[in-house]
Design an enzyme around this catalytic site. Structure first.
Site, mmCIF file in Angstrom:
data_model
loop_
_atom_site.group_PDB
_atom_site.id
_atom_site.type_symbol
_atom_site.label_atom_id
_atom_site.label_comp_id
_atom_site.label_asym_id
_atom_site.label_seq_id
_atom_site.Cartn_x
_atom_site.Cartn_y
_atom_site.Cartn_z
ATOM 1 N N HIS A 55 9.194 -2.221 2.208
ATOM 2 C CA HIS A 55 10.069 -1.261 1.523
ATOM 3 C C HIS A 55 11.475 -1.390 2.101
ATOM 4 C CE1 HIS A 55 10.964 2.285 -0.834
ATOM 5 N NE2 HIS A 55 11.664 2.726 0.193
ATOM 6 N N ASN A 60 10.800 -13.065 -0.698
ATOM 7 C CA ASN A 60 9.889 -12.725 0.399
ATOM 8 C C ASN A 60 8.618 -13.575 0.333
ATOM 9 O OD1 ASN A 60 10.914 -10.722 2.294
ATOM 10 N ND2 ASN A 60 11.071 -9.364 0.523
ATOM 11 N N ASN A 92 2.908 -3.495 2.033
ATOM 12 C CA ASN A 92 4.110 -3.559 1.208
ATOM 13 C C ASN A 92 5.320 -3.591 2.129
ATOM 14 O OD1 ASN A 92 5.746 -3.329 -1.201
ATOM 15 N ND2 ASN A 92 6.074 -1.184 -0.670
ATOM 16 N N LEU A 127 0.040 0.569 -8.186
ATOM 17 C CA LEU A 127 -1.394 0.274 -8.235
ATOM 18 C C LEU A 127 -2.180 1.581 -8.335
ATOM 19 C CD1 LEU A 127 -1.410 -2.439 -5.445
ATOM 20 C CD2 LEU A 127 -1.690 -2.830 -7.912
#
Length: 187
Positions: free
Chosen positions: A103, A14, A101, A87
């Site tokens: 997912h 990615n 993010n 995090l």
């Protein structure tokens, strides 16, 4: 020019897609200024191959505080691209609205602690889901609980395996990640 910091833990496919879409103009007015990994991984090599600064911070309880000290102040967006560490809440709150993010499922389904990579794809098959996909979402202190920015689904067939679902998910991720990044950057 917007500055993007990318966090990786694995092969960096990615990450490579983001670099390529910046180079070809799909992601506009942006550059990857730093790649941070929480373990030795090929993602670091990909970044080095593009002359992008890299930092390795070994995963552990001090990861978020060490990360805080190296993220440039002029960072516009932090992107988790196959990043597996959690995090700390304080870090997420300090960068609220500026961390995203991807997912490998249609959140809120198949999210949360332990739901990453092949674990997600196995769960999708076990649950006999008729569809799966990928979600780009904001990162908050709750694991996979942030607001969805973009989702895309695909049909899951009776012949699908966790491996074929993973292949389909990667194609969707490569499609939606640049679009979501542009959206968050205001492009």
């Amino acid at each position: 020019m917007k500055n993007i910091v990318i966090l990786v833990s694995g092969s960096g496919s990615n990450l490579q897609r983001i670099i390529d879409t910046i180079d070809n103009g799909e992601i506009q007015n942006a550059k990857v200024s730093l790649v941070v990994a929480d373990r030795e991984c090929y993602g670091l090599e990909r970044a080095k191959n593009h002359n992008i600064e890299t930092v390795l911070i070994p995963r552990g309880k001090n990861f978020s505080s060490e990360l805080s000290t190296i993220i440039p102040e002029n960072t516009d967006l932090i992107v988790l691209a196959g990043f597996l560490s959690i995090l700390k809440p304080e870090f997420c709150e300090n960068w609220s609205g500026k961390i995203v993010n991807i997912h490998p499922a249609l959140l809120p389904k198949f999210g949360g602690k332990g739901m990453w990579g092949h674990h997600v794809h196995h769960a999708v098959i076990e649950a006999k889901e008729k569809e799966s996909g990928a979600t780009v979402h904001f990162v908050t202190p709750g694991i996979d609980e942030g607001e969805a920015i973009l989702q895309k689904s695909f049909a899951v067939t009776e012949d699908d395996t966790p491996e074929t679902v993973a292949e389909k998910v990667h194609l969707v991720e490569y499609e939606i990640f640049p679009i979501a990044i542009n959206k968050v950057l205001g492009n």
